[in-house]
Design a protein around this motif. Structure first.
Motif, short mmCIF file in Angstrom:
data_model
loop_
_atom_site.label_atom_id
_atom_site.label_comp_id
_atom_site.label_asym_id
_atom_site.label_seq_id
_atom_site.Cartn_x
_atom_site.Cartn_y
_atom_site.Cartn_z
N GLU A 1 -112.56 15.90 -80.11
CA GLU A 1 -112.29 14.55 -79.58
C GLU A 1 -113.24 14.21 -78.44
O GLU A 1 -113.62 13.06 -78.25
N LYS A 2 -113.64 15.24 -77.65
CA LYS A 2 -114.62 15.00 -76.57
C LYS A 2 -115.97 14.62 -77.18
O LYS A 2 -116.67 13.76 -76.67
N VAL A 3 -116.33 15.28 -78.29
CA VAL A 3 -117.59 14.97 -78.96
C VAL A 3 -117.57 13.51 -79.41
O VAL A 3 -118.53 12.76 -79.18
N ALA A 4 -116.44 13.09 -80.00
CA ALA A 4 -116.34 11.70 -80.48
C ALA A 4 -116.48 10.73 -79.31
O ALA A 4 -117.20 9.73 -79.39
N GLU A 5 -115.81 11.05 -78.20
CA GLU A 5 -115.87 10.17 -77.03
C GLU A 5 -117.29 10.10 -76.49
O GLU A 5 -117.78 9.03 -76.13
N LEU A 6 -117.94 11.25 -76.42
CA LEU A 6 -119.31 11.28 -75.89
C LEU A 6 -120.26 10.51 -76.79
O LEU A 6 -121.13 9.78 -76.31
N GLU A 7 -120.07 10.66 -78.11
CA GLU A 7 -120.96 9.93 -79.03
C GLU A 7 -120.81 8.43 -78.86
O GLU A 7 -121.77 7.68 -78.84
N GLU A 8 -119.54 8.03 -78.67
CA GLU A 8 -119.28 6.61 -78.46
C GLU A 8 -119.94 6.13 -77.17
O GLU A 8 -120.56 5.07 -77.10
N VAL B 1 -122.50 19.38 -64.59
CA VAL B 1 -122.48 17.92 -64.64
C VAL B 1 -121.06 17.46 -64.94
O VAL B 1 -120.29 18.16 -65.58
N LEU B 2 -120.77 16.29 -64.45
CA LEU B 2 -119.44 15.72 -64.65
C LEU B 2 -119.54 14.77 -65.85
O LEU B 2 -120.34 13.85 -65.84
N VAL B 3 -118.76 15.05 -66.85
CA VAL B 3 -118.79 14.18 -68.03
C VAL B 3 -117.63 13.21 -67.94
O VAL B 3 -116.48 13.62 -67.85
N GLN B 4 -117.97 11.95 -67.96
CA GLN B 4 -116.91 10.95 -67.85
C GLN B 4 -116.52 10.52 -69.26
O GLN B 4 -117.36 10.16 -70.07
N THR B 5 -115.25 10.60 -69.56
CA THR B 5 -114.77 10.10 -70.85
C THR B 5 -113.71 9.06 -70.56
O THR B 5 -113.38 8.82 -69.41
N ASP B 6 -113.18 8.47 -71.59
CA ASP B 6 -112.19 7.43 -71.37
C ASP B 6 -110.93 7.97 -70.71
O ASP B 6 -110.20 7.27 -70.04
#
Ligand SMILES: [Cu+2]
Length: 429
Positions: free
Chosen positions: A235-242, A406-411
């Motif tokens: 789900e993180k991959v999907a969010e990042l791709e978006e 790094v800080l990855v920001q997702t929804d």
């Protein structure tokens, strides 16, 4: 279950009242009295009460007016405010006269014409003159109120003269930011796509566009690197791709904006709206000069807010996607207001949001300082030393190195990830 019980109680209550009424009717009949007979003593008492009631009624009205007198706004501190107060008072006078007159007549007649067996009511089925009178008089009064009101409104909303002081108020949940034109006297163009931490109003300049592009690029490269080299849940991959898709589209739009800006500057030179932004002053100080016409431009970042300055008696909605405006001439400085009107050294004029816009709406306010022209000029000179664009043009986008956290920001959350390896990134440069 409780609902059913309540329903049963209500139904039984209605039945009980109906039965009581029936008992009363039967006992009256037994005593040889008709139900609708009311004794003369009862009538006289009702008539007397009709005359006593208005005293209590108007007494309470007067008490309200006097008790809450000091809760009213003080003296209007702008030319427009004086006119708005006149308009308001004019309406009050009409309302109070009609209110007192109709209620006095209502209760006076109700008390005077107490029921009498020897008197027949006067029956007037129709009268054209009366109909005309009570149609034309209110229509004329309403027309005067509306024309007077529209006239005042147009004065406040019409564009100000070219030498007016311009200030922009920018609303967002939940605060205000003011913007003043720099030495060129003209506010620069804005675009919401450029809004970031260093450019909260989205002012368009060559440098702010580059800064924003660099910022988008960094975030996109970081996300790209993570997608290619970090092990992440699906789900993180999907969010990042978006997110990567969004960042790519945003970069494209900002580059389009850059093209539009460059062409406009080439075509119009100094007349272009894109050359005025760099010296704008973005500030949390809301200052106005006294006795000078001020054009207030109002914008919103997110939802509808409303800029309300009660002591100047002006208010205008802040609508996302458009600029609204009001014109005002302050007539009392903050200092005079403190010493001569409020007798309170702590007093401040205030800008409030007057649209319930969310949880912290109550706190969406900013003090306003009205100063003399000399003080205002001194403040402007000082403020112009800190223009919006004092920072140099952003440097080339830094990239992520192996070993960086790094800080990855997702929804839904922020995830800290250590970069283990780097690819070349599949980005548009
Ligand atoms: Cu608001």
């Amino acid at each position: 279950m409780t609902k059913l019980l309540i329903l049963i109680v209500v139904v039984l209550g209605i039945l009980a009242v109906a039965q009581l009424a029936r008992v009363y009717e039967l006992t009256s009949r037994l005593r040889g009295k008709r139900e609708e007979d009311i004794s003369p003593a009862d009538n006289r008492m009702n008539a007397t009460l009709m005359w006593i009631f208005p005293f209590a009624y108007f007494g309470f009205f007067l008490w309200l007016v006097l008790a809450y007198k000091d809760k009213m706004l003080p003296l209007a501190a702008s030319e427009q405010g004086v006119e708005t107060d006149w308009l308001m008072n004019f309406n009050w006078i009409i309302l109070i006269v009609v209110f007192v007159l109709t209620n006095v007549l209502l209760f006076f007649f109700a008390g005077k014409y107490v029921f009498s067996k020897d008197r027949r009511a006067f029956w007037q089925p129709h009268d054209n003159k009366l109909e005309l009178l009570w149609t034309i008089v209110p229509a004329a009064v309403l027309a005067v109120i509306i024309i007077y009101g529209l006239n005042s409104w147009n004065k406040i909303t019409a564009p100000a003269s070219p030498d007016a002081q311009v200030v922009e108020l920018y609303a967002k949940q939940f605060d205000w930011t003011a913007r003043y034109p720099g030495a060129d006297g003209v506010l620069g163009a804005t675009d919401f796509r450029l809004i970031n931490a260093t450019n909260p109003l989205g002012i368009v300049t060559a440098a702010s566009i580059e800064t924003r592009l660099a910022e988008l690029e960094v975030e996109k490269r970081t996300a790209d690197s993570l997608l290619h080299h970090a092990i992440l849940p699906d789900e993180k991959v999907a969010e990042l791709e978006e997110r990567v898709g969004y960042l790519g589209r945003m970069s494209m739009r900002v580059r389009n904006l850059r093209t539009v800006m460059e062409q406009d500057i080439k075509a119009q030179g100094e007349a272009s709206k894109y050359v005025h932004g760099a010296d704008d002053v973005v500030t949390k100080d809301f200052m106005l000069p006294v006795h000078k016409e001020v054009q207030i431009l109002i914008r919103s970042q997110d939802i509808i807010h409303s800029a309300f300055i009660p002591h100047l008696r002006v208010q205008m909605n802040a609508v996302p996607g458009m600029t609204t405006q009001i014109k005002v001439v302050p007539t009392i400085t903050s200092d005079s207001m403190r010493t001569h009107v409020m007798h309170d050294p702590e007093f401040n004029f205030i800008l409030l949001c007057n649209k319930i816009c969310g949880a912290s709406h109550y706190n969406m306010q900013m003090p306003l300082m009205v100063t003399t022209a000399a003080e205002f000029d001194a403040w402007v000179a000082e403020a112009n030393k800190k223009p919006f664009e004092s920072a140099p043009v952003a440097e080339a986008a830094p990239t992520v190195a192996v070993g960086d956290t790094v800080l990855v920001q997702t929804d839904t959350s922020n995830v800290a990830v250590v970069v283990t390896a780097l690819g070349n990134g599949s980005t548009t440069h």
